[in-house]
Design a protein around this motif. Structure first.
Motif, PDB file in Angstrom:
ATOM      1  N   TYR A  34       0.843  -1.197   0.000  1.00 37.86           N
ATOM      2  CA  TYR A  34       0.000   0.000   0.000  1.00 37.86           C
ATOM      3  C   TYR A  34       0.877   1.245   0.000  1.00 37.86           C
ATOM      4  O   TYR A  34       1.939   1.266   0.619  1.00 37.86           O
ATOM      5  N   TYR A  56       0.394   5.337   1.094  1.00 38.57           N
ATOM      6  CA  TYR A  56      -0.432   6.338   1.751  1.00 38.57           C
ATOM      7  C   TYR A  56       0.321   7.658   1.728  1.00 38.57           C
ATOM      8  O   TYR A  56       1.551   7.705   1.562  1.00 38.57           O
ATOM      9  N   GLN A  88       0.685  11.393   3.956  1.00 41.30           N
ATOM     10  CA  GLN A  88       0.357  12.102   5.194  1.00 41.30           C
ATOM     11  C   GLN A  88       0.720  13.566   5.029  1.00 41.30           C
ATOM     12  O   GLN A  88       1.894  13.904   4.871  1.00 41.30           O
ATOM     13  N   LEU A 122      -3.811  11.341   7.051  1.00 42.24           N
ATOM     14  CA  LEU A 122      -3.241  10.161   6.397  1.00 42.24           C
ATOM     15  C   LEU A 122      -4.279   9.594   5.448  1.00 42.24           C
ATOM     16  O   LEU A 122      -5.369   9.218   5.872  1.00 42.24           O
ATOM     17  N   PHE A 147      -5.165   7.052   1.875  1.00 49.18           N
ATOM     18  CA  PHE A 147      -4.799   5.953   0.987  1.00 49.18           C
ATOM     19  C   PHE A 147      -4.571   6.462  -0.426  1.00 49.18           C
ATOM     20  O   PHE A 147      -5.301   7.328  -0.911  1.00 49.18           O
ATOM     21  N   TYR A 176      -3.054   0.456  -3.962  1.00 52.08           N
ATOM     22  CA  TYR A 176      -2.878  -0.841  -3.332  1.00 52.08           C
ATOM     23  C   TYR A 176      -2.573  -1.903  -4.389  1.00 52.08           C
ATOM     24  O   TYR A 176      -3.202  -1.937  -5.443  1.00 52.08           O
ATOM     25  N   LEU A 217       4.077   7.311   2.700  1.00 51.95           N
ATOM     26  CA  LEU A 217       4.311   6.103   3.494  1.00 51.95           C
ATOM     27  C   LEU A 217       3.921   4.866   2.708  1.00 51.95           C
ATOM     28  O   LEU A 217       2.896   4.849   2.020  1.00 51.95           O
ATOM     29  N   TYR A 219      -4.422  -9.007   6.556  1.00 55.24           N
ATOM     30  CA  TYR A 219      -3.599  -9.039   7.755  1.00 55.24           C
ATOM     31  C   TYR A 219      -3.060  -7.654   8.105  1.00 55.24           C
ATOM     32  O   TYR A 219      -3.191  -6.697   7.362  1.00 55.24           O
ATOM     33  N   GLU A 220      -2.425  -7.593   9.261  1.00 54.66           N
ATOM     34  CA  GLU A 220      -1.863  -6.381   9.819  1.00 54.66           C
ATOM     35  C   GLU A 220      -0.909  -5.724   8.824  1.00 54.66           C
ATOM     36  O   GLU A 220      -0.113  -6.403   8.176  1.00 54.66           O
ATOM     37  N   GLN A 221      -0.996  -4.405   8.728  1.00 54.36           N
ATOM     38  CA  GLN A 221      -0.116  -3.683   7.827  1.00 54.36           C
ATOM     39  C   GLN A 221       1.079  -3.130   8.602  1.00 54.36           C
ATOM     40  O   GLN A 221       0.927  -2.583   9.693  1.00 54.36           O
ATOM     41  N   PHE A 268       4.318  -0.521   8.367  1.00 53.69           N
ATOM     42  CA  PHE A 268       4.685   0.693   7.641  1.00 53.69           C
ATOM     43  C   PHE A 268       6.188   0.924   7.616  1.00 53.69           C
ATOM     44  O   PHE A 268       6.910   0.586   8.554  1.00 53.69           O
ATOM     45  N   GLY A 269       6.626   1.544   6.538  1.00 56.30           N
ATOM     46  CA  GLY A 269       7.999   2.006   6.436  1.00 56.30           C
ATOM     47  C   GLY A 269       8.146   3.367   7.089  1.00 56.30           C
ATOM     48  O   GLY A 269       7.162   3.963   7.549  1.00 56.30           O
ATOM     49  N   PRO A 270       9.379   3.918   7.094  1.00 57.48           N
ATOM     50  CA  PRO A 270       9.641   5.193   7.759  1.00 57.48           C
ATOM     51  C   PRO A 270       9.150   6.402   6.969  1.00 57.48           C
ATOM     52  O   PRO A 270       9.083   7.502   7.519  1.00 57.48           O
ATOM     53  N   ASN A 307     -11.499  -4.937  10.056  1.00 53.20           N
ATOM     54  CA  ASN A 307     -10.686  -4.877  11.258  1.00 53.20           C
ATOM     55  C   ASN A 307     -10.359  -3.435  11.617  1.00 53.20           C
ATOM     56  O   ASN A 307     -10.622  -2.516  10.839  1.00 53.20           O
ATOM     57  N   GLN A 324      -7.154  -1.138  13.473  1.00 54.01           N
ATOM     58  CA  GLN A 324      -5.754  -1.203  13.869  1.00 54.01           C
ATOM     59  C   GLN A 324      -5.386   0.082  14.601  1.00 54.01           C
ATOM     60  O   GLN A 324      -5.747   1.186  14.163  1.00 54.01           O
ATOM     61  N   PHE A 344      -2.142   2.416  15.856  1.00 54.48           N
ATOM     62  CA  PHE A 344      -0.744   2.674  15.539  1.00 54.48           C
ATOM     63  C   PHE A 344      -0.193   3.740  16.479  1.00 54.48           C
ATOM     64  O   PHE A 344      -0.921   4.570  17.002  1.00 54.48           O
ATOM     65  N   LYS A 357       8.742  10.021  12.199  1.00 56.98           N
ATOM     66  CA  LYS A 357       8.898   8.578  11.962  1.00 56.98           C
ATOM     67  C   LYS A 357       7.666   8.010  11.278  1.00 56.98           C
ATOM     68  O   LYS A 357       6.636   8.665  11.152  1.00 56.98           O
ATOM     69  N   GLY A 358       7.792   6.739  10.877  1.00 57.14           N
ATOM     70  CA  GLY A 358       6.651   6.045  10.308  1.00 57.14           C
ATOM     71  C   GLY A 358       5.713   5.552  11.400  1.00 57.14           C
ATOM     72  O   GLY A 358       5.813   5.958  12.557  1.00 57.14           O
ATOM     73  N   LEU A 359       4.795   4.681  11.027  1.00 58.75           N
ATOM     74  CA  LEU A 359       3.804   4.164  11.962  1.00 58.75           C
ATOM     75  C   LEU A 359       4.246   2.803  12.503  1.00 58.75           C
ATOM     76  O   LEU A 359       4.705   1.953  11.739  1.00 58.75           O
ATOM     77  N   LEU A 369      -4.151  -5.029  16.482  1.00 57.87           N
ATOM     78  CA  LEU A 369      -5.142  -5.193  15.431  1.00 57.87           C
ATOM     79  C   LEU A 369      -6.303  -5.989  16.012  1.00 57.87           C
ATOM     80  O   LEU A 369      -6.085  -7.036  16.642  1.00 57.87           O
ATOM     81  N   ASN A 416      -8.611  -4.101   1.969  1.00 52.59           N
ATOM     82  CA  ASN A 416      -8.183  -3.780   3.325  1.00 52.59           C
ATOM     83  C   ASN A 416      -7.462  -2.446   3.442  1.00 52.59           C
ATOM     84  O   ASN A 416      -6.664  -2.245   4.347  1.00 52.59           O
ATOM     85  N   LEU A 437      -6.792   1.178   4.535  1.00 50.25           N
ATOM     86  CA  LEU A 437      -7.129   1.758   5.823  1.00 50.25           C
ATOM     87  C   LEU A 437      -7.641   3.191   5.687  1.00 50.25           C
ATOM     88  O   LEU A 437      -7.125   3.975   4.897  1.00 50.25           O
ATOM     89  N   PHE A 458      -7.952   6.389   8.171  1.00 49.11           N
ATOM     90  CA  PHE A 458      -7.347   6.812   9.423  1.00 49.11           C
ATOM     91  C   PHE A 458      -8.123   7.931  10.106  1.00 49.11           C
ATOM     92  O   PHE A 458      -8.739   8.782   9.448  1.00 49.11           O
TER      93      PHE A 458
END
Lengths: 113, 113
Positions: A33, A35, A37, A43, A45, A48, A91, A100-102, A104-106, B32, B34, B36, B42-44, B49, B99, B101, B103
Protein backbone atom coordinates in the motif's frame (compact mmCIF):
# COMPACT_ATOMS: atom_id res chain seq x y z
CA UNK A 1 13.78 -9.57 10.26
CA UNK A 2 14.01 -6.51 8.03
CA UNK A 3 11.03 -4.20 7.98
CA UNK A 4 9.62 -2.08 5.19
CA UNK A 5 12.23 0.27 3.80
CA UNK A 6 11.75 3.42 1.75
CA UNK A 7 14.10 5.64 -0.18
CA UNK A 8 14.99 8.40 -0.23
CA UNK A 9 14.13 9.48 3.31
CA UNK A 10 13.95 13.10 2.19
CA UNK A 11 13.47 14.61 -1.24
CA UNK A 12 13.45 18.29 -2.17
CA UNK A 13 12.45 19.07 -5.72
CA UNK A 14 11.48 22.05 -7.80
CA UNK A 15 7.92 22.55 -8.94
CA UNK A 16 7.37 20.89 -12.30
CA UNK A 17 10.01 18.18 -11.87
CA UNK A 18 9.24 14.45 -11.75
CA UNK A 19 10.11 12.37 -8.68
CA UNK A 20 10.30 8.66 -7.95
CA UNK A 21 9.85 7.19 -4.50
CA UNK A 22 10.82 3.60 -3.73
CA UNK A 23 9.42 1.03 -1.35
CA UNK A 24 10.89 -2.35 -0.41
CA UNK A 25 8.24 -4.40 1.39
CA UNK A 26 8.83 -7.12 3.93
CA UNK A 27 9.94 -10.29 2.15
CA UNK A 28 7.01 -12.59 1.42
CA UNK A 29 4.34 -9.93 1.85
CA UNK A 30 1.98 -10.00 -1.12
CA UNK A 31 0.01 -6.83 -0.36
CA UNK A 32 1.59 -3.39 -0.70
CA UNK A 33 0.00 0.00 0.00
CA UNK A 34 0.96 3.62 -0.52
CA UNK A 35 -0.43 6.34 1.75
CA UNK A 36 0.20 10.06 1.99
CA UNK A 37 0.36 12.10 5.19
CA UNK A 38 -0.04 15.85 4.93
CA UNK A 39 -0.92 18.55 7.43
CA UNK A 40 -4.18 19.47 5.83
CA UNK A 41 -5.46 16.02 4.85
CA UNK A 42 -4.12 13.68 7.50
CA UNK A 43 -3.24 10.16 6.40
CA UNK A 44 -4.92 9.04 3.18
CA UNK A 45 -4.80 5.95 0.99
CA UNK A 46 -3.29 6.27 -2.49
CA UNK A 47 -2.89 2.87 -4.16
CA UNK A 48 -2.88 -0.84 -3.33
CA UNK A 49 -1.23 -3.88 -4.95
CA UNK A 50 -2.15 -7.50 -4.22
CA UNK A 51 -0.08 -10.17 -5.94
CA UNK A 52 -0.54 -10.11 -9.70
CA UNK A 53 -3.98 -8.50 -9.58
CA UNK A 54 -4.66 -5.11 -11.12
CA UNK A 55 -3.84 -2.39 -8.58
CA UNK A 56 -6.55 -0.41 -6.81
CA UNK A 57 -5.76 3.17 -7.86
CA UNK A 58 -8.87 4.72 -6.34
CA UNK A 59 -6.94 6.98 -3.97
CA UNK A 60 -4.59 8.61 -6.47
CA UNK A 61 -5.34 12.36 -6.42
CA UNK A 62 -4.58 13.04 -10.09
CA UNK A 63 -3.22 11.45 -13.25
CA UNK A 64 0.19 12.91 -12.39
CA UNK A 65 0.50 10.10 -9.85
CA UNK A 66 1.32 6.54 -10.87
CA UNK A 67 2.86 3.49 -9.26
CA UNK A 68 4.17 0.14 -10.29
CA UNK A 69 5.28 -2.98 -8.53
CA UNK A 70 7.89 -5.11 -10.23
CA UNK A 71 8.17 -8.84 -9.65
CA UNK A 72 5.64 -8.67 -6.85
CA UNK A 73 8.16 -6.98 -4.58
CA UNK A 74 9.65 -3.49 -4.92
CA UNK A 75 7.27 -0.64 -5.72
CA UNK A 76 7.91 2.80 -7.18
CA UNK A 77 5.55 5.76 -6.80
CA UNK A 78 6.06 8.38 -9.50
CA UNK A 79 4.79 11.93 -9.35
CA UNK A 80 5.05 13.88 -12.60
CA UNK A 81 5.17 17.66 -12.86
CA UNK A 82 5.22 18.07 -9.09
CA UNK A 83 3.14 20.82 -7.48
CA UNK A 84 3.55 22.44 -4.08
CA UNK A 85 0.44 20.68 -2.81
CA UNK A 86 2.24 17.36 -3.38
CA UNK A 87 4.50 18.18 -0.43
CA UNK A 88 3.83 15.50 2.17
CA UNK A 89 5.23 12.37 3.75
CA UNK A 90 4.65 9.34 1.54
CA UNK A 91 4.31 6.10 3.49
CA UNK A 92 4.47 2.58 2.20
CA UNK A 93 3.03 -0.44 4.01
CA UNK A 94 2.97 -4.15 3.36
CA UNK A 95 1.10 -7.12 4.77
CA UNK A 96 1.14 -10.91 4.42
CA UNK A 97 -2.06 -10.74 2.44
CA UNK A 98 -4.66 -8.02 2.21
CA UNK A 99 -6.46 -9.34 5.29
CA UNK A 100 -3.60 -9.04 7.75
CA UNK A 101 -1.86 -6.38 9.82
CA UNK A 102 -0.12 -3.68 7.83
CA UNK A 103 3.49 -2.76 8.59
CA UNK A 104 4.69 0.69 7.64
CA UNK A 105 8.00 2.01 6.44
CA UNK A 106 9.64 5.19 7.76
CA UNK A 107 8.29 7.29 4.90
CA UNK A 108 9.73 9.70 2.34
CA UNK A 109 9.33 13.38 3.13
CA UNK A 110 8.77 15.21 -0.16
CA UNK A 111 9.14 18.98 -0.33
CA UNK A 112 8.25 20.78 -3.54
CA UNK A 113 9.71 24.29 -3.74
CA UNK B 1 -17.98 7.19 3.02
CA UNK B 2 -16.22 5.99 6.17
CA UNK B 3 -15.13 8.72 8.58
CA UNK B 4 -12.90 8.10 11.58
CA UNK B 5 -12.67 10.56 14.46
CA UNK B 6 -10.30 10.66 17.38
CA UNK B 7 -11.04 12.83 20.38
CA UNK B 8 -9.26 14.50 22.04
CA UNK B 9 -6.70 15.71 19.51
CA UNK B 10 -4.16 16.15 22.30
CA UNK B 11 -3.78 14.81 25.82
CA UNK B 12 -1.31 15.51 28.62
CA UNK B 13 -1.07 13.31 31.70
CA UNK B 14 1.39 12.82 34.59
CA UNK B 15 3.52 9.71 34.57
CA UNK B 16 1.79 6.68 36.08
CA UNK B 17 -1.71 7.71 35.11
CA UNK B 18 -3.73 5.43 32.83
CA UNK B 19 -4.37 6.67 29.29
CA UNK B 20 -7.73 6.35 27.54
CA UNK B 21 -7.80 7.12 23.82
CA UNK B 22 -11.03 7.15 21.84
CA UNK B 23 -11.77 6.32 18.23
CA UNK B 24 -15.15 6.44 16.51
CA UNK B 25 -16.17 5.46 13.00
CA UNK B 26 -19.34 6.10 11.02
CA UNK B 27 -19.72 2.85 9.05
CA UNK B 28 -19.91 -0.25 11.26
CA UNK B 29 -19.23 -2.57 8.29
CA UNK B 30 -15.53 -2.87 9.07
CA UNK B 31 -13.23 -5.85 8.64
CA UNK B 32 -10.69 -4.88 11.26
CA UNK B 33 -9.40 -1.94 13.28
CA UNK B 34 -5.75 -1.20 13.87
CA UNK B 35 -4.08 1.09 16.42
CA UNK B 36 -0.74 2.67 15.54
CA UNK B 37 1.83 4.79 17.27
CA UNK B 38 3.78 7.49 15.43
CA UNK B 39 6.82 9.25 16.85
CA UNK B 40 7.79 12.67 15.44
CA UNK B 41 9.37 12.34 12.01
CA UNK B 42 8.90 8.58 11.96
CA UNK B 43 6.65 6.05 10.31
CA UNK B 44 3.80 4.16 11.96
CA UNK B 45 4.32 1.33 14.43
CA UNK B 46 1.47 -1.16 14.66
CA UNK B 47 0.29 -1.66 18.25
CA UNK B 48 -2.81 -3.82 18.07
CA UNK B 49 -5.14 -5.19 15.43
CA UNK B 50 -8.71 -6.18 16.31
CA UNK B 51 -10.73 -8.28 13.91
CA UNK B 52 -14.38 -7.28 13.55
CA UNK B 53 -15.44 -10.50 15.29
CA UNK B 54 -13.36 -9.67 18.38
CA UNK B 55 -14.22 -7.38 21.26
CA UNK B 56 -10.73 -6.70 22.58
CA UNK B 57 -7.03 -7.32 22.18
CA UNK B 58 -4.26 -7.03 24.76
CA UNK B 59 -0.52 -6.61 24.50
CA UNK B 60 1.44 -5.85 27.65
CA UNK B 61 0.20 -2.55 29.10
CA UNK B 62 -2.04 -1.97 26.08
CA UNK B 63 -5.65 -3.04 25.76
CA UNK B 64 -7.95 -2.14 22.88
CA UNK B 65 -11.68 -2.71 22.84
CA UNK B 66 -14.04 -2.69 19.90
CA UNK B 67 -17.80 -2.07 19.87
CA UNK B 68 -18.62 -2.39 16.22
CA UNK B 69 -22.34 -1.75 16.58
CA UNK B 70 -21.77 1.64 18.17
CA UNK B 71 -18.78 2.44 15.98
CA UNK B 72 -16.25 2.84 18.78
CA UNK B 73 -12.87 1.62 19.87
CA UNK B 74 -10.88 2.55 22.95
CA UNK B 75 -7.17 2.12 23.54
CA UNK B 76 -6.13 1.85 27.18
CA UNK B 77 -2.50 2.27 28.19
CA UNK B 78 -1.89 1.32 31.81
CA UNK B 79 0.61 3.11 34.05
CA UNK B 80 1.80 5.57 31.44
CA UNK B 81 5.50 6.34 31.04
CA UNK B 82 7.29 9.29 29.38
CA UNK B 83 8.27 6.90 26.58
CA UNK B 84 4.59 6.55 25.72
CA UNK B 85 4.59 10.14 24.47
CA UNK B 86 3.68 9.97 20.77
CA UNK B 87 0.75 10.37 18.41
CA UNK B 88 -1.70 7.47 18.43
CA UNK B 89 -3.73 6.74 15.32
CA UNK B 90 -6.61 4.38 14.76
CA UNK B 91 -7.56 3.07 11.35
CA UNK B 92 -10.37 0.89 10.04
CA UNK B 93 -10.59 -1.28 6.97
CA UNK B 94 -13.56 -2.45 5.00
CA UNK B 95 -11.84 -5.67 3.97
CA UNK B 96 -13.76 -6.33 0.81
CA UNK B 97 -11.73 -3.82 -1.16
CA UNK B 98 -8.21 -4.83 -0.30
CA UNK B 99 -8.18 -3.78 3.33
CA UNK B 100 -7.10 -0.23 2.61
CA UNK B 101 -7.13 1.76 5.82
CA UNK B 102 -9.11 4.87 6.69
CA UNK B 103 -7.35 6.81 9.42
CA UNK B 104 -8.45 9.08 12.20
CA UNK B 105 -6.66 12.36 12.80
CA UNK B 106 -4.74 11.00 15.77
CA UNK B 107 -4.37 11.88 19.44
CA UNK B 108 -1.10 13.49 20.45
CA UNK B 109 -0.10 12.24 23.91
CA UNK B 110 2.39 13.81 26.30
CA UNK B 111 3.30 11.94 29.46
CA UNK B 112 5.02 14.26 31.92
CA UNK B 113 7.70 12.82 34.24
Amino acid sequence: GAGVSQSPSNKVTEKGKDVELRCDPISGHTALYWYRQSLGQGLEFLIYFQGNSAPDKSGLPSDRFSAERTGGSVSTLTIQRTQQEDSAVYLCASSWTSRYEQYFGPGTRLTVT
Amino acid sequence: KQEVTQIPAALSVPEGENLVLNCSFTDSAIYNLQWFRQDPGKGLTSLLLIQSSQREQTSGRLNASLDKSSGRSTLYIAASQPGDSATYLCAVSRGAAGNKLTFGGGTRVLVKP
